[in-house]
Motif scaffolding. Sequence first.
Motif, PDB file in Angstrom:
ATOM      1  N   ASP A 157     -11.145 -13.401  -4.331  1.00 27.87           N
ATOM      2  CA  ASP A 157     -10.188 -12.284  -4.290  1.00 27.87           C
ATOM      3  C   ASP A 157     -10.439 -11.293  -3.155  1.00 27.87           C
ATOM      4  O   ASP A 157      -9.495 -10.698  -2.630  1.00 27.87           O
ATOM      5  N   ASP A 158     -11.698 -11.108  -2.782  1.00 23.89           N
ATOM      6  CA  ASP A 158     -11.983 -10.103  -1.747  1.00 23.89           C
ATOM      7  C   ASP A 158     -11.506 -10.536  -0.367  1.00 23.89           C
ATOM      8  O   ASP A 158     -11.215  -9.681   0.485  1.00 23.89           O
ATOM      9  N   ASP A 159     -11.447 -11.839  -0.140  1.00 26.08           N
ATOM     10  CA  ASP A 159     -11.158 -12.318   1.216  1.00 26.08           C
ATOM     11  C   ASP A 159      -9.834 -13.061   1.343  1.00 26.08           C
ATOM     12  O   ASP A 159      -9.452 -13.430   2.459  1.00 26.08           O
ATOM     13  N   ILE A 160      -9.140 -13.285   0.258  1.00 31.76           N
ATOM     14  CA  ILE A 160      -7.939 -14.140   0.346  1.00 31.76           C
ATOM     15  C   ILE A 160      -6.861 -13.513   1.239  1.00 31.76           C
ATOM     16  O   ILE A 160      -6.190 -14.222   1.993  1.00 31.76           O
ATOM     17  N   ALA A 161      -6.728 -12.205   1.218  1.00 27.44           N
ATOM     18  CA  ALA A 161      -5.687 -11.550   2.035  1.00 27.44           C
ATOM     19  C   ALA A 161      -5.969 -11.766   3.521  1.00 27.44           C
ATOM     20  O   ALA A 161      -5.100 -12.224   4.276  1.00 27.44           O
ATOM     21  N   ALA A 162      -7.181 -11.455   3.939  1.00 24.39           N
ATOM     22  CA  ALA A 162      -7.532 -11.583   5.364  1.00 24.39           C
ATOM     23  C   ALA A 162      -7.481 -13.049   5.797  1.00 24.39           C
ATOM     24  O   ALA A 162      -6.963 -13.376   6.872  1.00 24.39           O
ATOM     25  N   PHE A 163      -8.017 -13.939   4.948  1.00 28.52           N
ATOM     26  CA  PHE A 163      -7.995 -15.363   5.296  1.00 28.52           C
ATOM     27  C   PHE A 163      -6.557 -15.857   5.463  1.00 28.52           C
ATOM     28  O   PHE A 163      -6.213 -16.517   6.448  1.00 28.52           O
TER      29      PHE A 163
ATOM     30  N   LEU B 179      -8.892 -23.661   0.514  1.00 27.86           N
ATOM     31  CA  LEU B 179      -9.821 -22.656   1.054  1.00 27.86           C
ATOM     32  C   LEU B 179      -9.438 -21.248   0.580  1.00 27.86           C
ATOM     33  O   LEU B 179     -10.309 -20.436   0.254  1.00 27.86           O
ATOM     34  N   ALA B 180      -8.141 -20.978   0.553  1.00 30.49           N
ATOM     35  CA  ALA B 180      -7.694 -19.651   0.117  1.00 30.49           C
ATOM     36  C   ALA B 180      -8.184 -19.355  -1.297  1.00 30.49           C
ATOM     37  O   ALA B 180      -8.551 -18.220  -1.620  1.00 30.49           O
ATOM     38  N   LEU B 181      -8.188 -20.396  -2.137  1.00 31.99           N
ATOM     39  CA  LEU B 181      -8.683 -20.205  -3.506  1.00 31.99           C
ATOM     40  C   LEU B 181     -10.203 -20.125  -3.526  1.00 31.99           C
ATOM     41  O   LEU B 181     -10.787 -19.441  -4.367  1.00 31.99           O
ATOM     42  N   ALA B 182     -10.847 -20.798  -2.579  1.00 28.84           N
ATOM     43  CA  ALA B 182     -12.309 -20.811  -2.562  1.00 28.84           C
ATOM     44  C   ALA B 182     -12.910 -19.510  -2.020  1.00 28.84           C
ATOM     45  O   ALA B 182     -14.014 -19.130  -2.421  1.00 28.84           O
ATOM     46  N   VAL B 183     -12.205 -18.822  -1.131  1.00 27.80           N
ATOM     47  CA  VAL B 183     -12.805 -17.605  -0.551  1.00 27.80           C
ATOM     48  C   VAL B 183     -12.889 -16.458  -1.551  1.00 27.80           C
ATOM     49  O   VAL B 183     -13.697 -15.542  -1.383  1.00 27.80           O
TER      50      VAL B 183
ATOM     51  N   GLU C 157     -12.079 -23.511  10.184  1.00 28.90           N
ATOM     52  CA  GLU C 157     -13.454 -22.996  10.328  1.00 28.90           C
ATOM     53  C   GLU C 157     -13.467 -21.738  11.188  1.00 28.90           C
ATOM     54  O   GLU C 157     -14.159 -20.755  10.877  1.00 28.90           O
ATOM     55  N   ALA C 158     -12.709 -21.763  12.271  1.00 29.62           N
ATOM     56  CA  ALA C 158     -12.666 -20.591  13.158  1.00 29.62           C
ATOM     57  C   ALA C 158     -12.127 -19.364  12.416  1.00 29.62           C
ATOM     58  O   ALA C 158     -12.609 -18.244  12.606  1.00 29.62           O
ATOM     59  N   VAL C 159     -11.126 -19.596  11.566  1.00 26.92           N
ATOM     60  CA  VAL C 159     -10.579 -18.470  10.789  1.00 26.92           C
ATOM     61  C   VAL C 159     -11.648 -17.926   9.837  1.00 26.92           C
ATOM     62  O   VAL C 159     -11.866 -16.705   9.753  1.00 26.92           O
ATOM     63  N   LEU C 160     -12.318 -18.816   9.137  1.00 28.41           N
ATOM     64  CA  LEU C 160     -13.360 -18.369   8.191  1.00 28.41           C
ATOM     65  C   LEU C 160     -14.430 -17.558   8.925  1.00 28.41           C
ATOM     66  O   LEU C 160     -14.857 -16.491   8.460  1.00 28.41           O
ATOM     67  N   GLN C 161     -14.865 -18.060  10.076  1.00 24.17           N
ATOM     68  CA  GLN C 161     -15.899 -17.369  10.849  1.00 24.17           C
ATOM     69  C   GLN C 161     -15.405 -16.007  11.341  1.00 24.17           C
ATOM     70  O   GLN C 161     -16.161 -15.034  11.355  1.00 24.17           O
TER      71      GLN C 161
ATOM     72  N   GLN D 239       0.826  -1.195   0.000  1.00 20.62           N
ATOM     73  CA  GLN D 239       0.000   0.000   0.000  1.00 20.62           C
ATOM     74  C   GLN D 239       0.870   1.259   0.000  1.00 20.62           C
ATOM     75  O   GLN D 239       0.608   2.202  -0.750  1.00 20.62           O
ATOM     76  N   ALA D 240       1.913   1.237   0.813  1.00 19.29           N
ATOM     77  CA  ALA D 240       2.813   2.395   0.901  1.00 19.29           C
ATOM     78  C   ALA D 240       3.491   2.669  -0.441  1.00 19.29           C
ATOM     79  O   ALA D 240       3.885   3.790  -0.735  1.00 19.29           O
ATOM     80  N   SER D 241       3.627   1.632  -1.266  1.00 17.38           N
ATOM     81  CA  SER D 241       4.297   1.785  -2.556  1.00 17.38           C
ATOM     82  C   SER D 241       3.313   1.792  -3.705  1.00 17.38           C
ATOM     83  O   SER D 241       3.706   1.803  -4.869  1.00 17.38           O
ATOM     84  N   ASP D 242       2.036   1.732  -3.385  1.00 24.07           N
ATOM     85  CA  ASP D 242       0.985   1.667  -4.393  1.00 24.07           C
ATOM     86  C   ASP D 242       1.133   0.471  -5.338  1.00 24.07           C
ATOM     87  O   ASP D 242       0.867   0.568  -6.541  1.00 24.07           O
ATOM     88  N   CYS D 243       1.613  -0.653  -4.788  1.00 22.77           N
ATOM     89  CA  CYS D 243       1.635  -1.907  -5.556  1.00 22.77           C
ATOM     90  C   CYS D 243       0.347  -2.667  -5.282  1.00 22.77           C
ATOM     91  O   CYS D 243      -0.251  -2.535  -4.210  1.00 22.77           O
ATOM     92  N   ALA D 244      -0.040  -3.519  -6.221  1.00 24.17           N
ATOM     93  CA  ALA D 244      -1.143  -4.450  -5.979  1.00 24.17           C
ATOM     94  C   ALA D 244      -0.536  -5.841  -5.766  1.00 24.17           C
ATOM     95  O   ALA D 244       0.425  -6.209  -6.432  1.00 24.17           O
ATOM     96  N   ILE D 245      -1.098  -6.584  -4.820  1.00 24.50           N
ATOM     97  CA  ILE D 245      -0.588  -7.929  -4.525  1.00 24.50           C
ATOM     98  C   ILE D 245      -1.530  -8.974  -5.102  1.00 24.50           C
ATOM     99  O   ILE D 245      -2.747  -8.904  -4.930  1.00 24.50           O
ATOM    100  N   SER D 246      -0.956  -9.918  -5.820  1.00 30.17           N
ATOM    101  CA  SER D 246      -1.720 -11.069  -6.282  1.00 30.17           C
ATOM    102  C   SER D 246      -1.317 -12.259  -5.413  1.00 30.17           C
ATOM    103  O   SER D 246      -0.159 -12.700  -5.442  1.00 30.17           O
ATOM    104  N   TRP D 247      -2.240 -12.760  -4.607  1.00 31.42           N
ATOM    105  CA  TRP D 247      -1.949 -13.826  -3.643  1.00 31.42           C
ATOM    106  C   TRP D 247      -1.956 -15.171  -4.351  1.00 31.42           C
ATOM    107  O   TRP D 247      -2.977 -15.561  -4.932  1.00 31.42           O
ATOM    108  N   ARG D 248      -0.877 -15.907  -4.301  1.00 34.71           N
ATOM    109  CA  ARG D 248      -0.748 -17.168  -5.026  1.00 34.71           C
ATOM    110  C   ARG D 248      -0.374 -18.337  -4.115  1.00 34.71           C
ATOM    111  O   ARG D 248       0.810 -18.698  -4.019  1.00 34.71           O
TER     112      ARG D 248
END
Lengths: 198, 198
Positions: free
Chosen positions: B103-109, B97-101, B131-135, B29-38
């Motif tokens: 793009d909007d939630d993969i970072a937080a998950f 699960l990371a792929l199933a959640v 499950e606890a993480v998802l909740q 964010q500080a560098s205005d980069c976008a992250i693609s989570w893989r």
Amino acid sequence: MRRSVIEFWFDFASTYSWLSAVRIEALAQASDCAISWRPFLLGPIFKAQGWTSSPFNLYPAKGRYMVRDISRIATARQRAFVMPDAFPANSLAAARLALAVGDDDIAAFTRRVFEAQFESGADISQRPVLEAVLQSIGLDAVAIFAASEAAAVKDALRGNTAKAQSLGIFGAPTFVTADGELFWGDDRLEQAIAWARC
Amino acid sequence: MRRSVIEFWFDFASTYSWLSAVRIEALAQASDCAISWRPFLLGPIFKAQGWTSSPFNLYPAKGRYMVRDISRIATARQRAFVMPDAFPANSLAAARLALAVGDDDIAAFTRRVFEAQFESGADISQRPVLEAVLQSIGLDAVAIFAASEAAAVKDALRGNTAKAQSLGIFGAPTFVTADGELFWGDDRLEQAIAWARC
């Protein structure tokens, strides 16, 4: 104030050791640390864990990455980088010479051997290459070569390698602080100096 | 200005991936980069080079060093570090699960799975932990688990691992810039962001 000593464990064939060897003195001086130069051989340590060569040769993707990583870092530090044809070089003669030149000359000798290898692409297993380095720092190449073949020097190098292994060293460069903390890799050099609180 | 994308390749069982996962968003964010989570699996890549487990288990000196290195870095960054009992964890379910959640939630998950594992010592191969993480991020755990077992998700994860291997990735985390440069290790994250010139 007593100066804190940082042990700099390196193998002459190691690219990342080169990155540290050419900058450790300036960094140490700025922090008032003293450097203890500790040449050793990675070969026996790799062999003990079942490796027959450098991991950069055993694992080609890692080897390709290392060359690119080193290139980028060298560029950022404005240093030339030439990967020698034979890698890893046989570093036995260089390591014995480093112990034979003595405390006053080991820093200059080590730095110039690394520069010859990774900045000019020289094969440091070759006697003329090492003789030229010795001469460039004003030493008697013939006398030092003879001294480097003494049993005491051979034993000292074997001792260094055994000590490295007993310290838990598995790669180079590794920096060891007075309280026994290990820092592995050129990218941990600043951290080691900060830890030593020189 | 078009934002430059940095691919963040990680395995959920990787300690150094944890170090990056919890700080990459702020840095980007500080560098205005976008992250693609893989997310991908290191297992098949290690297996292809003859390793039956993590190198930190295969080479005990390296494993002991890793724990100490991570501890020092975590302390400096004021983060708790707890090494889970089982290492490396089986990261298959977490990666699917990371792929199933989406793009909007993969970072937080992803961040929370890593925190549960390396800051609380949880075993992330266990469904209740995930499950606890998802909740905790407001998702329907039962629905996401069901979605994560779809053939498309399984194929996507296999595709990620195959892509990682074809890119020359041999460890995690690895950062890949738009021009195809690889940067391996949490200690190369700043360099990757600088290279991307976001």
